[in-house]
Design a protein around this motif. Structure first.
Motif, short mmCIF file in Angstrom:
data_model
loop_
_atom_site.label_atom_id
_atom_site.label_comp_id
_atom_site.label_asym_id
_atom_site.label_seq_id
_atom_site.Cartn_x
_atom_site.Cartn_y
_atom_site.Cartn_z
N VAL A 162 0.85 -1.20 0.00
CA VAL A 162 0.00 0.00 0.00
C VAL A 162 0.89 1.24 0.00
O VAL A 162 2.09 1.17 0.27
N THR A 163 0.24 2.38 -0.27
CA THR A 163 0.99 3.61 -0.56
C THR A 163 1.83 4.13 0.60
O THR A 163 3.04 4.33 0.47
N CYS A 164 1.19 4.34 1.78
CA CYS A 164 1.95 4.98 2.86
C CYS A 164 3.11 4.11 3.33
O CYS A 164 4.20 4.63 3.62
N THR A 258 -3.21 8.06 -11.21
CA THR A 258 -3.20 6.67 -11.68
C THR A 258 -3.89 5.74 -10.66
O THR A 258 -4.75 4.95 -11.02
N ASP A 259 -3.51 5.85 -9.40
CA ASP A 259 -4.08 4.96 -8.37
C ASP A 259 -5.59 5.13 -8.28
O ASP A 259 -6.34 4.16 -8.22
N ALA A 260 -6.04 6.38 -8.32
CA ALA A 260 -7.47 6.65 -8.19
C ALA A 260 -8.25 6.05 -9.36
O ALA A 260 -9.29 5.41 -9.17
N PHE A 262 -7.26 3.59 -11.42
CA PHE A 262 -7.18 2.12 -11.41
C PHE A 262 -8.18 1.55 -10.40
O PHE A 262 -8.84 0.54 -10.66
N HIS A 263 -8.30 2.17 -9.22
CA HIS A 263 -9.26 1.68 -8.22
C HIS A 263 -10.68 1.72 -8.78
O HIS A 263 -11.45 0.79 -8.61
N ARG A 264 -10.98 2.80 -9.44
CA ARG A 264 -12.36 3.01 -9.89
C ARG A 264 -12.74 2.07 -11.03
O ARG A 264 -13.82 1.49 -11.05
N ASP A 302 4.96 3.03 -5.97
CA ASP A 302 4.88 2.47 -4.62
C ASP A 302 4.41 1.02 -4.63
O ASP A 302 4.78 0.23 -3.76
N HIS A 303 3.56 0.68 -5.59
CA HIS A 303 3.00 -0.69 -5.69
C HIS A 303 2.28 -0.77 -7.02
O HIS A 303 2.15 0.24 -7.73
N GLY A 304 1.77 -1.97 -7.36
CA GLY A 304 0.94 -2.13 -8.56
C GLY A 304 -0.53 -2.16 -8.18
O GLY A 304 -0.93 -1.56 -7.17
N GLN A 305 -1.29 -2.83 -8.99
CA GLN A 305 -2.72 -2.98 -8.70
C GLN A 305 -3.26 -4.11 -9.57
O GLN A 305 -2.71 -4.39 -10.64
N HIS A 306 -4.32 -4.79 -9.11
CA HIS A 306 -4.92 -5.87 -9.93
C HIS A 306 -6.43 -5.66 -10.05
O HIS A 306 -7.05 -5.00 -9.21
N GLN A 318 -7.61 -3.23 -6.99
CA GLN A 318 -7.17 -3.34 -5.60
C GLN A 318 -5.67 -3.62 -5.55
O GLN A 318 -5.08 -4.05 -6.55
N HIS A 319 -5.09 -3.42 -4.38
CA HIS A 319 -3.70 -3.80 -4.14
C HIS A 319 -3.53 -4.02 -2.65
O HIS A 319 -4.46 -3.78 -1.88
N GLY A 320 -2.35 -4.46 -2.27
CA GLY A 320 -2.12 -4.75 -0.86
C GLY A 320 -1.56 -6.14 -0.64
O GLY A 320 -0.97 -6.43 0.40
ZN LIG Z 1 -4.46 2.63 -3.90
#
Ligand SMILES: [Zn+2]
Length: 338
Positions: A162-164, A258-260, A262-264, A302-306, A318-320
Motif C-alpha cells: 500500500v501507498t503509505c 493513476t491509483d485513483a 485504477f481503483h475506480r 509504490d506498488h501495482g494494482q490488480h 485493488q492492491h495490498g
Molecule cells: Zn491505492
C-alpha cells in the motif's frame, strides 16, 4: 524486398546461387562473400554475385534487429531490487550517511550511473506496477524512450503493498515493522532520509495532493512541501515554484491520479490506459524540467494494482497483496542534464 535480378539465372529466392569455379566463397557469419580467384574474372556474373551479397547484407540489417534485439531479452527479466534499497541508494548518491535502520544495501548500478549528482528527484507514479506498464506501452512513449536495458530495473514493494507503507520505505529503507507506518498520519519509528540530509545542511521536499501520502506523510517530514493542492497539476506547479526558489537537494513526489483511476475502473480498463498516458505526459514535462536544473531522476512506483470483479460483474482495482502484480514496480534512472 527481393534481391536484384541475377541475369538469366532461374529461381534465386534467398538461396545463394551456385558459385562459379573462378570465384571462391567465404561465409562471414551467415552471409556469403565472394571474391575472384583470378584478377581478370571481374565479369558480369561476379558483379552480380557481389551485388547479391550486398543485398543479403542489407536485408539482414533490416531483419536482425527485430529477431535478436537484446533490449527485448532484457525486457523479459529486468533485475529486481527490494524497495528498501531506494533510500540507501539516494543517500549514497548524495554522499550522506544511509538512514540507520535501512534493510538493504544501495543499488550499485544506480549509484555508479548517478554518482556525483548534487540533486536527486524520486518520482513515484502511484500504483503504476510493472505489469500495468507492460500492458500500456502504447500509451507511454516518453517513458519507453527513457528506459533502456542499462537504466531500467524493478523494485519489489514491501508488505502490505500500500501507498503509505511504501513511500515510508522509500524515505527510510525500512519495511513496515521498522517504520511503524500504518496510515499516512502515523509517526515514523526510525530515521528518515530528510533528517539525515538536514543534519548535513541539505534541503528536501516532499510533494503530493492534499490529504494523500505525498502531502500527509512526505510533506510532514520533508523541509519543503505544498499545501492544499487539489490535483497532480497543481502539485507540479507548486513544486516548480519551490524548486526554483529553494533548490532542495532531494525531492520526492507522489503522482496520484493513476491509483485513483485504477481503483475506480480496474488497471486493465480503457480509463486506466488513458490515465497511464496522462502520467507519461506528466513525466515528459517534469523530467526534462528537473534534469535541466541539475536533478538526477529516479522514476518508480509504490506498488501495482490488480483487477477485481464485484458480484454484478463490474471491474475495479485493488492492491495490498504479496502478488507480483501488486508488488513489482518499474525503476528507471537518469543522470541530470548538466
Ligand atoms: Zn491505492
Amino acid at each position: 524486398m527481393d534481391p536484384p535480378p541475377l541475369g538469366s539465372q532461374p529461381s534465386r529466392g534467398h538461396r545463394p546461387p551456385v558459385v562459379p569455379t573462378d570465384l571462391a566463397l567465404f561465409t562471414n557469419g551467415s552471409f556469403p562473400v565472394y571474391f575472384s580467384r583470378t584478377p581478370c574474372a571481374m565479369n558480369r556474373i561476379q558483379y552480380q554475385y557481389q551485388y547479391y551479397s550486398m543485398a543479403v547484407l542489407f536485408l539482414q540489417c533490416l531483419v536482425v534487429p527485430a529477431t535478436f534485439n537484446p533490449a527485448s531479452a532484457e525486457e523479459q527479466a529486468p533485475r529486481t531490487y527490494p524497495m528498501q534499497a531506494l533510500a540507501p541508494t539516494v543517500a549514497t548518491i548524495l554522499n550522506v550517511p544511509v538512514p540507520k535502520q535501512a534493510e538493504a544495501p544501495p543499488i550499485e548500478a544506480i549509484v555508479n550511473d548517478l554518482q556525483g549528482s548534487k540533486k536527486v528527484a524520486v518520482l513515484g507514479i502511484d500504483a503504476f506496477g510493472d505489469a500495468i506498464w507492460a500492458q500500456t506501452r502504447d500509451r507511454t512513449p516518453y517513458l519507453n524512450g527513457l528506459a533502456q536495458p542499462n537504466n531500467r530495473a524493478r523494485l519489489r514493494s514491501v508488505l502490505p503493498s500500500v501507498t503509505c507503507v511504501n513511500f515510508a520505505c522509500m524515505i527510510t529503507g525500512g519495511s513496515q515493522t521498522t517504520t511503524g507506518i500504518e496510515t499516512f498520519d502515523s509517526k515514523l519509528a526510525c530515521e528518515d532520509l530528510f533528517s539525515v540530509l538536514r543534519a548535513q545542511g541539505l534541503k528536501s521536499g516532499g510533494f503530493g495532493i492534499k490529504d494523500w501520502t505525498g502531502d500527509r506523510l512526505l510533506g510532514r517530514y520533508a523541509d519543503l512541501s505544498v499545501r492544499d493542492k487539489a490535483n497532480d497539476e497543481e502539485v507540479l506547479a507548486g513544486l516548480m515554484e519551490i524548486v526554483e526558489e529553494e533548490k532542495p537537494e532531494f525531492i520526492i513526489v507522489q503522482y496520484g491520479e493513476t491509483d485513483a483511476v485504477f481503483h475506480r475502473h480496474g488497471p486493465s480498463s480503457d480509463e486506466a490506459r488513458a490515465a497511464c498516458g496522462r502520467a507519461d505526459a506528466w513525466l515528459a514535462r517534469v523530467v526534462p524540467w528537473l534534469r535541466s536544473r541539475g536533478y538526477a531522476i529516479i522514476i518508480t512506483a509504490d506498488h501495482g494494482q490488480h483487477d477485481v470483479q464485484n458480484e454484478s460483474g463490474e471491474t475495479s482495482g485493488q492492491h495490498g497483496s504479496d502478488s507480483d502484480i501488486d508488488c513489482l514496480v518499474p525503476l528507471v534512472w537518469l543522470r541530470s542534464g548538466d
